[in-house]
Design a protein around this motif. Structure first.
Motif, PDB file in Angstrom:
ATOM      1  N   SER A 146      27.793  -1.121  41.180  1.00 31.75           N
ATOM      2  CA  SER A 146      27.594   0.230  40.660  1.00 31.75           C
ATOM      3  C   SER A 146      26.280   0.284  39.908  1.00 31.75           C
ATOM      4  O   SER A 146      25.802  -0.735  39.388  1.00 31.75           O
ATOM      5  N   THR A 147      25.699   1.478  39.812  1.00 35.12           N
ATOM      6  CA  THR A 147      24.537   1.625  38.931  1.00 35.12           C
ATOM      7  C   THR A 147      24.939   1.337  37.490  1.00 35.12           C
ATOM      8  O   THR A 147      24.091   1.067  36.650  1.00 35.12           O
ATOM      9  N   PHE A 229      25.848  16.664  41.210  1.00 31.76           N
ATOM     10  CA  PHE A 229      25.461  15.286  40.955  1.00 31.76           C
ATOM     11  C   PHE A 229      26.320  14.241  41.660  1.00 31.76           C
ATOM     12  O   PHE A 229      26.162  13.044  41.409  1.00 31.76           O
ATOM     13  N   THR A 230      27.224  14.653  42.520  1.00 31.75           N
ATOM     14  CA  THR A 230      28.033  13.671  43.236  1.00 31.75           C
ATOM     15  C   THR A 230      27.992  13.957  44.729  1.00 31.75           C
ATOM     16  O   THR A 230      27.565  15.015  45.175  1.00 31.75           O
ATOM     17  N   ARG A 260      17.076  10.473  44.874  1.00 31.48           N
ATOM     18  CA  ARG A 260      16.502  10.264  43.552  1.00 31.48           C
ATOM     19  C   ARG A 260      17.484   9.566  42.628  1.00 31.48           C
ATOM     20  O   ARG A 260      18.648   9.937  42.539  1.00 31.48           O
ATOM     21  N   ASN A 261      17.005   8.527  41.968  1.00 32.37           N
ATOM     22  CA  ASN A 261      17.809   7.731  41.039  1.00 32.37           C
ATOM     23  C   ASN A 261      19.050   7.120  41.688  1.00 32.37           C
ATOM     24  O   ASN A 261      19.991   6.744  40.995  1.00 32.37           O
ATOM     25  N   GLU A 262      19.041   7.036  43.019  1.00 32.93           N
ATOM     26  CA  GLU A 262      20.144   6.420  43.763  1.00 32.93           C
ATOM     27  C   GLU A 262      21.481   7.098  43.481  1.00 32.93           C
ATOM     28  O   GLU A 262      22.540   6.470  43.545  1.00 32.93           O
ATOM     29  N   ILE A 263      21.437   8.399  43.194  1.00 35.21           N
ATOM     30  CA  ILE A 263      22.662   9.134  42.896  1.00 35.21           C
ATOM     31  C   ILE A 263      23.388   9.541  44.166  1.00 35.21           C
ATOM     32  O   ILE A 263      24.608   9.441  44.262  1.00 35.21           O
ATOM     33  N   LYS A 264      22.632   9.981  45.162  1.00 37.68           N
ATOM     34  CA  LYS A 264      23.242  10.428  46.413  1.00 37.68           C
ATOM     35  C   LYS A 264      22.231  10.236  47.534  1.00 37.68           C
ATOM     36  O   LYS A 264      21.060   9.943  47.281  1.00 37.68           O
ATOM     37  N   GLY A 265      22.691  10.409  48.750  1.00 32.49           N
ATOM     38  CA  GLY A 265      21.799  10.273  49.888  1.00 32.49           C
ATOM     39  C   GLY A 265      22.215   9.178  50.840  1.00 32.49           C
ATOM     40  O   GLY A 265      23.163   8.429  50.594  1.00 32.49           O
ATOM     41  N   ARG A 268      20.002   2.917  51.800  1.00 34.71           N
ATOM     42  CA  ARG A 268      18.788   2.126  52.009  1.00 34.71           C
ATOM     43  C   ARG A 268      18.860   0.900  51.109  1.00 34.71           C
ATOM     44  O   ARG A 268      19.716   0.799  50.214  1.00 34.71           O
ATOM     45  N   LEU A 269      17.939  -0.023  51.326  1.00 33.53           N
ATOM     46  CA  LEU A 269      17.832  -1.172  50.433  1.00 33.53           C
ATOM     47  C   LEU A 269      17.406  -0.718  49.053  1.00 33.53           C
ATOM     48  O   LEU A 269      16.498   0.110  48.920  1.00 33.53           O
ATOM     49  N   VAL A 270      18.065  -1.248  48.018  1.00 34.58           N
ATOM     50  CA  VAL A 270      17.706  -0.941  46.644  1.00 34.58           C
ATOM     51  C   VAL A 270      17.583  -2.248  45.863  1.00 34.58           C
ATOM     52  O   VAL A 270      17.891  -3.328  46.375  1.00 34.58           O
ATOM     53  N   THR A 271      17.139  -2.138  44.639  1.00 33.25           N
ATOM     54  CA  THR A 271      16.938  -3.301  43.779  1.00 33.25           C
ATOM     55  C   THR A 271      17.877  -3.213  42.589  1.00 33.25           C
ATOM     56  O   THR A 271      18.019  -2.153  41.989  1.00 33.25           O
TER      57      THR A 271
END
Length: 315
Positions: A146-147, A229-230, A260-265, A268-271
């Protein structure tokens, strides 16, 4: 593959066996459903077998149920033994189940509920099932983080069970940071085998039952502003599904929403956070987790692979 990765990108899964924890609702349900629709034989590993059977009835394909209560190491061992008796291989283990922002309470074994459920229960389950995966080329262990792993990010070795003080958000953050550290250390140990890999994913902000334990001050805004936001559980499951099935995915990679900010979408690869890549802490957490659960993983060759101190990246 492009940025709009969807379930249509999932390769044919016929002949593959997948075990998904917490699969009767939310992200786990959508993950299991998509895998079954693509041909996998899917086991819903759930705390309430009755709810699991109801979920299985709503899915298409080869779907069965296994009772599993991650808050009890006895239940984890019983479930693992049952799975070992009925399966001769596992291609995919999705460590999805979790609790969030629970009031201070403990598992049946005395662990803080979020750390015990989200990390230690899955650590034990993976260790008990891994030898069904090691002989299977292309097998994967996918753990859902989770973020929230960035919230006051630390593994509090001096008070892992939050006995001295308790903050539900910080305890959740520790458990989700532990999920990532487990993935990265597991991948380091798996690499010499050359068959099984460990990946991780997070769903961004998804509209699921997970926030039911959030304080009212947080839960009400989440309800009011959820449409902004979800994203749906089906969208939230996509990072997990990509980590589980994308042929290009590498061990040690972490997937999340691409917005944006890995909230939705789309995934993809993230860090993950800098703290999550601290090898010494990963290894200390692994040793402590083995001690607390009594589960020792199948031994790997002694040499270690150079897992990067950052995300692996495909070309």
């Amino acid at each position: 593959m492009g940025e709009k990765w969807t379930t249509a990108n999932i390769p044919d899964q016929h002949g593959r066996v997948a075990v998904v924890t917490g699969a009767n609702t939310g992200l786990g349900y959508e993950t299991a459903k998509a895998l079954a629709e693509r041909g996998a034989s899917v086991v819903l590993a759930v705390r309430d077998a009755g709810k699991g059977e109801q979920a299985a009835a709503r899915m298409t394909g080869d779907v069965t149920v296994q009772a599993l209560d991650l808050t009890s190491l006895d239940s984890v061992r019983t479930a693992a033994a049952a799975l070992r008796s009925r399966l001769d291989r596992i291609d995919l283990l999705v460590n999805n189940a979790g609790v969030m922002y629970t009031p201070k309470q403990t598992t049946r074994d005395g662990f803080e509920m979020q750390f015990g459920t989200n990390h230690l229960g899955h650590f034990a389950l993976t260790g008990l099932l891994l030898d069904l995966m090691l002989p299977v080329p292309g097998s994967r262990v996918v753990t859902v983080s989770s973020t929230g792993h960035r919230i006051r990010a630390a593994i509090h070795f001096d008070d892992l069970q939050w006995e001295a003080s308790y903050g539900r958000a910080a305890a959740y953050g520790q458990s989700k940071l532990a999920n990532l550290m487990f993935t990265y250390e597991l991948q380091r140990r798996l690499a010499p085998h050359g068959t099984t890999v460990a990946t991780a994913a997070h769903p961004g902000m998804s509209s699921t039952e997970l926030t039911r334990n959030a304080p009212a001050a947080l839960r009400l805004p989440l309800t009011w502003f959820a449409p902004l936001f979800t994203q749906t559980p089906a969208m939230g499951a996509l990072p997990t599904l990509r980590a589980a099935t994308d042929p290009a995915a590498l061990g040690g990679q972490y997937y999340g929403p691409g917005g944006r900010n890995e909230i939705k979408g789309h995934p993809r690869l993230v860090t993950s956070s800098a703290e999550s890549y601290e090898v010494a802490v990963q290894q200390r957490l692994w040793a402590v987790s083995e001690e607390l659960t009594g589960v020792t993983f199948p031994s790997a060759p002694s040499e270690r692979s150079p897992l990067p101190h950052g995300p692996a990246v495909t070309a």
